[in-house]
Scaffold this active site. Structure first.
Site, mmCIF file in Angstrom:
data_model
loop_
_atom_site.group_PDB
_atom_site.id
_atom_site.type_symbol
_atom_site.label_atom_id
_atom_site.label_comp_id
_atom_site.label_asym_id
_atom_site.label_seq_id
_atom_site.Cartn_x
_atom_site.Cartn_y
_atom_site.Cartn_z
ATOM 1 N N ASP A 44 0.865 -1.132 0.012
ATOM 2 C CA ASP A 44 0.098 -0.100 0.206
ATOM 3 C C ASP A 44 0.941 1.244 -0.150
ATOM 4 O O ASP A 44 0.679 2.122 -0.763
ATOM 5 C CB ASP A 44 -0.891 0.108 1.373
ATOM 6 C CG ASP A 44 -1.705 -1.008 1.427
ATOM 7 O OD1 ASP A 44 -1.950 -1.879 0.546
ATOM 8 O OD2 ASP A 44 -2.138 -1.633 2.637
HETATM 9 P P1 ADP Z 1 2.551 -6.429 -0.553
HETATM 10 O O1 ADP Z 1 2.497 -5.664 0.553
HETATM 11 O O2 ADP Z 1 1.377 -6.126 -1.376
HETATM 12 O O3 ADP Z 1 2.714 -7.853 -0.459
HETATM 13 P P2 ADP Z 1 5.437 -6.087 -1.508
HETATM 14 O O4 ADP Z 1 5.669 -7.422 -0.194
HETATM 15 O O5 ADP Z 1 5.652 -6.720 -2.788
HETATM 16 O O6 ADP Z 1 3.654 -5.855 -1.371
HETATM 17 O O7 ADP Z 1 5.884 -5.052 -1.121
HETATM 18 C C1 ADP Z 1 5.963 -3.626 -1.670
HETATM 19 C C2 ADP Z 1 7.214 -3.067 -1.734
HETATM 20 O O8 ADP Z 1 7.763 -2.678 -0.297
HETATM 21 C C3 ADP Z 1 8.547 -3.780 -2.203
HETATM 22 O O9 ADP Z 1 8.626 -3.459 -3.705
HETATM 23 C C4 ADP Z 1 9.507 -2.882 -1.630
HETATM 24 O O10 ADP Z 1 10.024 -1.863 -2.159
HETATM 25 C C5 ADP Z 1 8.847 -3.046 -0.131
HETATM 26 N N1 ADP Z 1 9.535 -4.082 0.784
HETATM 27 C C6 ADP Z 1 8.613 -5.109 1.222
HETATM 28 N N2 ADP Z 1 9.402 -6.051 1.871
HETATM 29 C C7 ADP Z 1 10.514 -5.206 2.050
HETATM 30 C C8 ADP Z 1 11.598 -5.759 2.776
HETATM 31 N N3 ADP Z 1 11.520 -6.849 3.506
HETATM 32 N N4 ADP Z 1 12.911 -5.078 2.702
HETATM 33 C C9 ADP Z 1 12.841 -3.682 1.887
HETATM 34 N N5 ADP Z 1 11.714 -3.330 1.207
HETATM 35 C C10 ADP Z 1 10.573 -4.143 0.960
HETATM 36 MG MG MG Z 2 -0.462 -5.551 -1.278
#
Ligand code: ADP
Ligand code: MG
Ligand code: MG
Length: 347
Positions: A302
């Site tokens: 988000d």
């Molecule tokens: P969602 O919350 O919809 O599952 P994601 O897990 O793909 O989405 O996370 C979205 C964005 O958040 C990633 O592209 C990254 O920029 C950031 N992010 C998520 N997890 C991490 C992490 N462990 N370390 C650094 N950045 C993260």
């Molecule tokens: Mg999401």
């Protein structure tokens, strides 16, 4: 320079009940470690009290697109973002309203006098988050509210629409009205895929809206679920994005861009015109952060969408907008739940 209330967002306003859980809790309610589902009245209603009583859960503002709206407002000029959805007349609704307005988001809620504000159980295990939503009042948004004179004026004024895919289970006519307004006036319509279950179980409304989508956002599991439900054979996120970008499109003046985040792996962005073999593919790395700095990953996607959409509203090039999304996501996962640091940091 962004004009007044250029970005209009629509989805399900929810209060998050977030606790650090364990395998036992996930098992008890049949939850996957990393997922987002709608609560089954038979199975999940005990989760919320359980989280509060036994897992020290905290109550924080949630609702995916509301988190995104607050994220975009974090970056954009004041008076840029308006958010629509349905809440109850209760203290949780009041809390949401206050948190949004403190974050610089103008809320235009529909109030349901007879139903409580929706809630989302958030079970954190390590870097995973499992979301289980009892929509309650959020399920009662009505297109009549959107079409009312005062609200529709704001729709006409807005140049960018952001709709959370979770709303596809609630009020498709409202989503379609925004989509058609965007296509008719060459505005930008952005949809988030939100969760695998949307592609799996709400494929028909999703497919009804997809031709209007200028920018589609999702994560890796949502990409896979979309591919599976749409007979896309590839398991490769980039290939899936290419297929979606080329699907039929109402407004042929704009190409479609598909943006897939994948946690710590690079974000994929593919732009194409309907049916064209001329596709533009970008890969943007994530801002690395030490595991010890991560508070929780609830709302990472988000926050990404918030930073990204702010960049789009500001007219930034695609790669820059994605980097703004990564930046805001990095800040957000260091906070508790889907929130952003105070005092404000600047990109
Ligand atoms: P969602 O919350 O919809 O599952 P994601 O897990 O793909 O989405 O996370 C979205 C964005 O958040 C990633 O592209 C990254 O920029 C950031 N992010 C998520 N997890 C991490 C992490 N462990 N370390 C650094 N950045 C993260
Ligand atoms: Mg999401
Ligand atoms: Mg994720």
């Amino acid at each position: 320079m962004a004009g007044k209330y250029e970005l209009l967002c629509l989805e399900n306003p929810l209060l998050d009940i977030q606790g650090v859980g364990d395998e036992k809790l996930l098992e008890k309610y049949g939850l996957k470690a990393n997922d987002a589902i709608l609560a089954d009245p038979e199975k999940h209603m005990g989760l919320y009290e359980d989280l509060i009583q036994n897992y020290n859960a905290v109550l924080i503002a949630g609702g995916a697109a509301q988190n995104t709206a607050r994220g975009a407002a974090y970056i954009l000029d004041p008076e840029s973002v308006v958010y629509l959805g349905c809440i109850g007349k209760d203290k949780y609704g009041e809390t949401l309203e206050k948190i949004s307005s403190d974050a610089g988001v103008k809320t235009e809620y529909l109030y349901d006098e007879n139903t409580p504000t929706g809630r989302c159980g958030v079970v954190i295990t390590g870097h995973n988050r499992s979301l289980c939503t009892d929509l309650a009042a959020a399920n009662n948004y009505k297109v009549d509210h959107l079409k009312s004179e005062r609200i529709w004026k704001q729709v006409e004024n807005a140049q960018f629409f952001y709709v959370g895919g979770f709303h596809l289970t609630v009020c498709v006519p409202a989503i379609k009205a925004l989509a058609e307004e965007a296509a008719a006036k060459n505005k930008t319509f952005i949809l988030n895929l939100s969760a695998p279950f949307i592609s799996q179980f709400f494929k028909d409304p999703l497919d009804e809206v997809l031709p209007y989508v200028d920018i589609l956002i999702g994560n890796e599991t949502e990409a896979a679920a979309f591919a599976e439900s749409h007979n896309i054979a590839s398991k490769d996120v980039k290939e899936i994005a290419k297929e979606i970008a080329k699907l039929p499109k109402k407004n042929s003046k704009k190409s479609r861009t598909v943006v897939f985040t994948q946690g710590t792996d690079p974000t994929i962005a593919v732009s194409a015109k309907e049916g064209s073999s001329d596709v533009d593919v970008k890969e943007v790395p994530v801002h690395a952060i030490g595991a010890e700095k991560i508070n929780d990953t609830n709302g990472a996607g988000d926050a990404f969408a918030g930073g990204f959409v702010a960049g789009i509203v500001q007219g930034k090039p695609l790669e820059k907008a994605i980097d703004m999304g990564q930046w805001l996501a990095k800040l957000s996962i260091q906070e508790l739940g889907p929130s952003y640091p105070n005092p404000k940091q600047t990109y």
